[in-house]
Design a protein around this motif. Structure first.
Motif, PDB file in Angstrom:
ATOM      1  N   GLU A  28       0.837  -1.194   0.000  1.00 42.19           N
ATOM      2  CA  GLU A  28       0.000   0.000   0.000  1.00 42.19           C
ATOM      3  C   GLU A  28       0.874   1.247   0.000  1.00 42.19           C
ATOM      4  OE1 GLU A  28      -3.803   2.016   2.260  1.00 42.19           O
ATOM      5  OE2 GLU A  28      -2.750   0.364   3.235  1.00 42.19           O
ATOM      6  N   THR A  29       1.952   1.231   0.785  1.00 48.02           N
ATOM      7  CA  THR A  29       2.882   2.356   0.801  1.00 48.02           C
ATOM      8  C   THR A  29       3.516   2.552  -0.573  1.00 48.02           C
ATOM      9  OG1 THR A  29       3.334   2.023   3.153  1.00 48.02           O
ATOM     10  CG2 THR A  29       4.962   3.284   1.895  1.00 48.02           C
ATOM     11  N   SER A  31       2.248   1.748  -3.398  1.00 45.73           N
ATOM     12  CA  SER A  31       1.205   2.251  -4.278  1.00 45.73           C
ATOM     13  C   SER A  31       0.966   3.748  -4.070  1.00 45.73           C
ATOM     14  CB  SER A  31      -0.089   1.470  -4.030  1.00 45.73           C
ATOM     15  OG  SER A  31      -1.106   1.939  -4.874  1.00 45.73           O
ATOM     16  N   ILE A  32       0.962   4.177  -2.810  1.00 46.96           N
ATOM     17  CA  ILE A  32       0.763   5.598  -2.515  1.00 46.96           C
ATOM     18  C   ILE A  32       1.921   6.424  -3.054  1.00 46.96           C
ATOM     19  CG2 ILE A  32       0.683   7.291  -0.636  1.00 46.96           C
ATOM     20  CD1 ILE A  32      -0.874   5.106   0.963  1.00 46.96           C
ATOM     21  N   ASP A  35       1.536   6.701  -6.765  1.00 48.07           N
ATOM     22  CA  ASP A  35       0.485   7.654  -7.145  1.00 48.07           C
ATOM     23  C   ASP A  35       0.957   9.098  -7.000  1.00 48.07           C
ATOM     24  OD1 ASP A  35      -1.219   5.596  -7.802  1.00 48.07           O
ATOM     25  OD2 ASP A  35      -2.443   5.760  -5.980  1.00 48.07           O
ATOM     26  N   ARG A  72       1.364   0.670 -11.538  1.00 52.53           N
ATOM     27  CA  ARG A  72       0.219   0.438 -10.646  1.00 52.53           C
ATOM     28  C   ARG A  72      -0.236  -1.021 -10.663  1.00 52.53           C
ATOM     29  NH1 ARG A  72      -4.306   4.792 -11.094  1.00 52.53           N
ATOM     30  NH2 ARG A  72      -4.441   4.590  -8.854  1.00 52.53           N
ATOM     31  N   TYR A  99      -4.925  -0.886  -5.034  1.00 50.30           N
ATOM     32  CA  TYR A  99      -3.709  -0.083  -4.963  1.00 50.30           C
ATOM     33  C   TYR A  99      -2.599  -0.708  -5.682  1.00 50.30           C
ATOM     34  CZ  TYR A  99      -3.063  -2.846  -0.611  1.00 50.30           C
ATOM     35  OH  TYR A  99      -3.016  -3.782   0.351  1.00 50.30           O
TER      36      TYR A  99
END
Length: 99
Positions: A28-29, A31-32, A35, A72, A99
């Protein structure tokens, strides 16, 4: 008739181990961060397109942003593969996040 909400339906319980939570948090990190990079590349690239002298740099930033869009699904697929290798099942019950 009131329902007893203190005891959850056992069919709705999910078993998530610490290792899976750590793996999910790492992906998740990633992915953030990805982004944020996409937003930075496209925003700065857009500004650079306003000036003739920086259009080439803007084009490169647009290319980097596009490649980050490719990253992604690679991040999501990597997470799923990592969890399956460890014996965890991702999917609707396993919390396959976008994500």
């Amino acid at each position: 008739m009131a329902t007893d909400r203190t005891h959850a339906d056992p069919s709705l319980r999910l078993s998530v181990g610490r290792e899976q939570v750590v793996i999910d948090n790492r992906y998740e990190t990633a992915s953030i961060v990805n982004d944020v990079l996409i937003a930075v590349f496209f925003t700065v690239g857009s500004v650079l397109f306003f000036f003739d002298s920086t259009q080439t740099a803007g084009t490169w930033l647009f290319l980097l942003g596009s490649l980050d869009f490719l990253a992604r699904p690679v991040i999501r697929l990597s997470r799923r593969t990592h969890l399956r290798r460890l014996g965890h099942h991702s999917g609707a019950a396993g919390g396959d996040y976008d994500y």
